[in-house]
Design a protein around this motif. Structure first.
Motif, PDB file in Angstrom:
ATOM      1  N   GLU A 160       0.840  -1.207   0.000  1.00 21.78           N
ATOM      2  CA  GLU A 160       0.000   0.000   0.000  1.00 21.78           C
ATOM      3  C   GLU A 160       0.873   1.254   0.000  1.00 21.78           C
ATOM      4  N   GLY A 161       1.982   1.214   0.741  1.00 15.71           N
ATOM      5  CA  GLY A 161       2.903   2.346   0.745  1.00 15.71           C
ATOM      6  C   GLY A 161       3.505   2.580  -0.627  1.00 15.71           C
ATOM      7  N   MET A 162       3.861   1.492  -1.324  1.00 14.21           N
ATOM      8  CA  MET A 162       4.392   1.612  -2.684  1.00 14.21           C
ATOM      9  C   MET A 162       3.328   2.139  -3.642  1.00 14.21           C
ATOM     10  N   ALA A 163       2.104   1.654  -3.470  1.00 11.90           N
ATOM     11  CA  ALA A 163       1.020   2.018  -4.383  1.00 11.90           C
ATOM     12  C   ALA A 163       0.662   3.496  -4.291  1.00 11.90           C
ATOM     13  N   ALA A 164       1.029   4.142  -3.183  1.00  7.25           N
ATOM     14  CA  ALA A 164       0.743   5.567  -3.016  1.00  7.25           C
ATOM     15  C   ALA A 164       1.756   6.442  -3.742  1.00  7.25           C
ATOM     16  N   LYS A 165       2.808   5.835  -4.263  1.00  7.52           N
ATOM     17  CA  LYS A 165       3.862   6.588  -4.948  1.00  7.52           C
ATOM     18  C   LYS A 165       3.529   6.773  -6.435  1.00  7.52           C
ATOM     19  N   SER A 166       4.299   7.603  -7.093  1.00  2.27           N
ATOM     20  CA  SER A 166       4.081   7.856  -8.519  1.00  2.27           C
ATOM     21  C   SER A 166       4.200   6.562  -9.326  1.00  2.27           C
ATOM     22  N   PRO A 167       3.161   6.187 -10.079  1.00  2.00           N
ATOM     23  CA  PRO A 167       3.258   4.974 -10.897  1.00  2.00           C
ATOM     24  C   PRO A 167       4.334   5.072 -11.972  1.00  2.00           C
ATOM     25  N   LEU A 168       4.569   6.283 -12.482  1.00  2.00           N
ATOM     26  CA  LEU A 168       5.637   6.463 -13.470  1.00  2.00           C
ATOM     27  C   LEU A 168       7.000   6.196 -12.835  1.00  2.00           C
ATOM     28  N   ALA A 169       7.169   6.634 -11.584  1.00  2.00           N
ATOM     29  CA  ALA A 169       8.443   6.426 -10.891  1.00  2.00           C
ATOM     30  C   ALA A 169       8.648   4.955 -10.553  1.00  2.00           C
ATOM     31  N   THR A 196       7.330   2.284 -12.144  1.00  2.00           N
ATOM     32  CA  THR A 196       7.579   1.576 -13.401  1.00  2.00           C
ATOM     33  C   THR A 196       8.998   1.832 -13.909  1.00  2.00           C
ATOM     34  N   GLY A 197       9.409   3.094 -13.879  1.00  2.00           N
ATOM     35  CA  GLY A 197      10.737   3.448 -14.367  1.00  2.00           C
ATOM     36  C   GLY A 197      11.840   2.847 -13.522  1.00  2.00           C
ATOM     37  N   THR A 198      11.671   2.863 -12.191  1.00  2.00           N
ATOM     38  CA  THR A 198      12.690   2.298 -11.299  1.00  2.00           C
ATOM     39  C   THR A 198      12.853   0.800 -11.529  1.00  2.00           C
ATOM     40  N   ASP A 211      23.615   5.944 -18.820  1.00  6.15           N
ATOM     41  CA  ASP A 211      23.141   6.456 -20.101  1.00  6.15           C
ATOM     42  C   ASP A 211      21.680   6.068 -20.318  1.00  6.15           C
ATOM     43  N   TYR A 212      21.339   4.834 -19.944  1.00  9.69           N
ATOM     44  CA  TYR A 212      19.961   4.354 -20.122  1.00  9.69           C
ATOM     45  C   TYR A 212      18.990   5.163 -19.265  1.00  9.69           C
ATOM     46  N   VAL A 213      19.350   5.390 -17.975  1.00  7.08           N
ATOM     47  CA  VAL A 213      18.426   6.119 -17.104  1.00  7.08           C
ATOM     48  C   VAL A 213      18.347   7.588 -17.514  1.00  7.08           C
ATOM     49  N   ALA A 214      19.419   8.139 -18.075  1.00  5.35           N
ATOM     50  CA  ALA A 214      19.361   9.516 -18.583  1.00  5.35           C
ATOM     51  C   ALA A 214      18.362   9.616 -19.733  1.00  5.35           C
ATOM     52  N   THR A 215      18.390   8.609 -20.611  1.00  5.00           N
ATOM     53  CA  THR A 215      17.446   8.583 -21.739  1.00  5.00           C
ATOM     54  C   THR A 215      16.026   8.401 -21.230  1.00  5.00           C
ATOM     55  N   TRP A 216      15.858   7.492 -20.254  1.00  8.57           N
ATOM     56  CA  TRP A 216      14.527   7.245 -19.673  1.00  8.57           C
ATOM     57  C   TRP A 216      13.963   8.528 -19.076  1.00  8.57           C
ATOM     58  N   ASN A 217      14.774   9.194 -18.227  1.00  8.81           N
ATOM     59  CA  ASN A 217      14.276  10.388 -17.548  1.00  8.81           C
ATOM     60  C   ASN A 217      14.086  11.578 -18.491  1.00  8.81           C
ATOM     61  N   SER A 218      14.864  11.609 -19.573  1.00 11.81           N
ATOM     62  CA  SER A 218      14.657  12.698 -20.535  1.00 11.81           C
ATOM     63  C   SER A 218      13.270  12.599 -21.161  1.00 11.81           C
ATOM     64  N   ALA A 219      12.727  11.375 -21.196  1.00 19.30           N
ATOM     65  CA  ALA A 219      11.382  11.178 -21.743  1.00 19.30           C
ATOM     66  C   ALA A 219      10.299  11.270 -20.671  1.00 19.30           C
ATOM     67  N   MET A 220      10.609  10.836 -19.431  1.00 18.29           N
ATOM     68  CA  MET A 220       9.577  10.662 -18.400  1.00 18.29           C
ATOM     69  C   MET A 220       9.641  11.652 -17.243  1.00 18.29           C
ATOM     70  N   LEU A 221      10.778  12.333 -17.054  1.00 16.60           N
ATOM     71  CA  LEU A 221      10.980  13.115 -15.834  1.00 16.60           C
ATOM     72  C   LEU A 221       9.987  14.267 -15.697  1.00 16.60           C
ATOM     73  N   ILE A 222       9.802  15.031 -16.772  1.00 18.41           N
ATOM     74  CA  ILE A 222       8.912  16.191 -16.709  1.00 18.41           C
ATOM     75  C   ILE A 222       7.477  15.694 -16.888  1.00 18.41           C
ATOM     76  N   SER A 223       6.814  15.482 -15.756  1.00 19.37           N
ATOM     77  CA  SER A 223       5.481  14.874 -15.792  1.00 19.37           C
ATOM     78  C   SER A 223       4.580  15.535 -14.757  1.00 19.37           C
ATOM     79  N   ASP A 224       3.293  15.258 -14.854  1.00 19.54           N
ATOM     80  CA  ASP A 224       2.348  15.734 -13.842  1.00 19.54           C
ATOM     81  C   ASP A 224       2.669  15.115 -12.483  1.00 19.54           C
ATOM     82  N   ASP A 225       3.221  13.891 -12.489  1.00 21.70           N
ATOM     83  CA  ASP A 225       3.584  13.237 -11.225  1.00 21.70           C
ATOM     84  C   ASP A 225       4.657  14.031 -10.492  1.00 21.70           C
ATOM     85  N   LEU A 226       5.646  14.524 -11.233  1.00 23.17           N
ATOM     86  CA  LEU A 226       6.701  15.334 -10.613  1.00 23.17           C
ATOM     87  C   LEU A 226       6.108  16.611 -10.013  1.00 23.17           C
TER      88      LEU A 226
END
Length: 275
Positions: free
Chosen positions: A212-221, A223-225, A242-257
């Motif tokens: 339940e504690g995990m489920a309260a967190k950002s689903p994008l975060a 999934t990405g982690t 390099d992979y996580v930089a590419t991932w976050n360049s696509a996903m970081l700027i989000s409503d979840d953030l």
């Protein structure tokens, strides 16, 4: 919700985004039948695609998590593969093994975190199953064994590939070559499980609270982690970065953030959209 011969999907609280995927053949100690290998990836796909699901808890009905592959299924595979011309029967067996491997690997392909809650026996194919899960917890009565060498076979559904990165190469060699039984406490010492609970009831409550504690967190975060950790297993540090930089360049700027930052500033619980 679809019904299965070997599994049950349960949502214990209608307000919760934690779903339970239960191995449901308690009279056979949840042995993995051929039906299981067809149904399991199908059930995981349905949970993965359900926006109401944030976290999945995998457990076994009854007194044991999983006693391994159903021996009648093993005999059936052996008999079918022994018939016909050797080259074609061997190719048919290889396809069967690859299909069964894919059923276990479906846990890793599921975007949602999968937590194993283990009580009683976790033998053979059960170990294949939990090593594919993202986090593992067990009760005090849990015990484990990689039994394949005692059946004159080489474990082929993932334990030999995943276990060394979890418990270390030397410990994996010890457990796989001796087929010895080891306790939940030893599993904790080895790093196979993250925590040992006093009873099955404590396990169910504790793992549900964690989920339940995990489920309260950002689903994008979440999934990405999961995705980055799984990919980084087979990459150098530089490749992983390099992979996580590419991932976050696509996903970081989000409503979840934006929501997470706003909740921190306003000292309230964040509310994230479903995935």
């Amino acid at each position: 919700m679809e019904s299965y011969k070997t599994l049950e999907i349960v949502r214990k609280n209608t307000d919760s985004s934690v779903f339970h995927l239960i191995l449901n053949r308690p009279s056979q100690l949840n042995a993995l039948s051929l039906d299981f290998f067809f149904e399991f990836p199908k059930a995981l796909t349905s949970l993965d695609q359900n926006p109401d699901v944030a976290v999945i808890i995998l457990s076994g009905a009854g007194k044991h998590f999983c006693s391994g592959i159903d021996l009648s299924s093993l005999s059936s595979i052996s008999e079918r593969s022994a018939s016909g011309e050797k080259g074609r029967s061997s190719e048919r067996l290889r396809r069967r093994i690859k299909s069964m491997q894919a059923a276990i690997t479906a846990v890793e392909h599921c975007r949602k975190p999968v937590i194993a809650a283990i009580n009683g026996a976790c033998i053979g194919g059960g170990v294949d199953l939990i090593t594919a899960c993202d986090i593992r917890y067990c009760s005090e009565d849990a015990f484990f064994a990689i039994k394949e060498v005692d059946l004159a076979i080489v474990a082929d559904l993932g334990t030999l590939q995943r276990l060394p990165s979890i418990v270390g190469h030397a410990n994996a060699m010890d457990l796989a070559l001796t087929a010895r039984r080891f306790s939940g406490r030893e599993a904790k010492d080895l790093g196979l499980v993250s925590q040992v609970f006093g009873s099955k009831s404590d396990l169910d409550k504790g793992v549900t609270t964690i989920a339940e504690g995990m489920a309260a967190k950002s689903p994008l975060a979440l999934t990405g982690t999961k995705e980055v950790l799984l990919r980084s297993r087979e990459m150098s540090v530089e490749q992983g970065l390099d992979y996580v930089a590419t991932w976050n360049s696509a996903m970081l700027i989000s409503d979840d953030l934006n929501e997470a930052v706003s909740a921190q500033i306003m000292k309230r619980q964040p509310r994230f959209a479903k995935l």
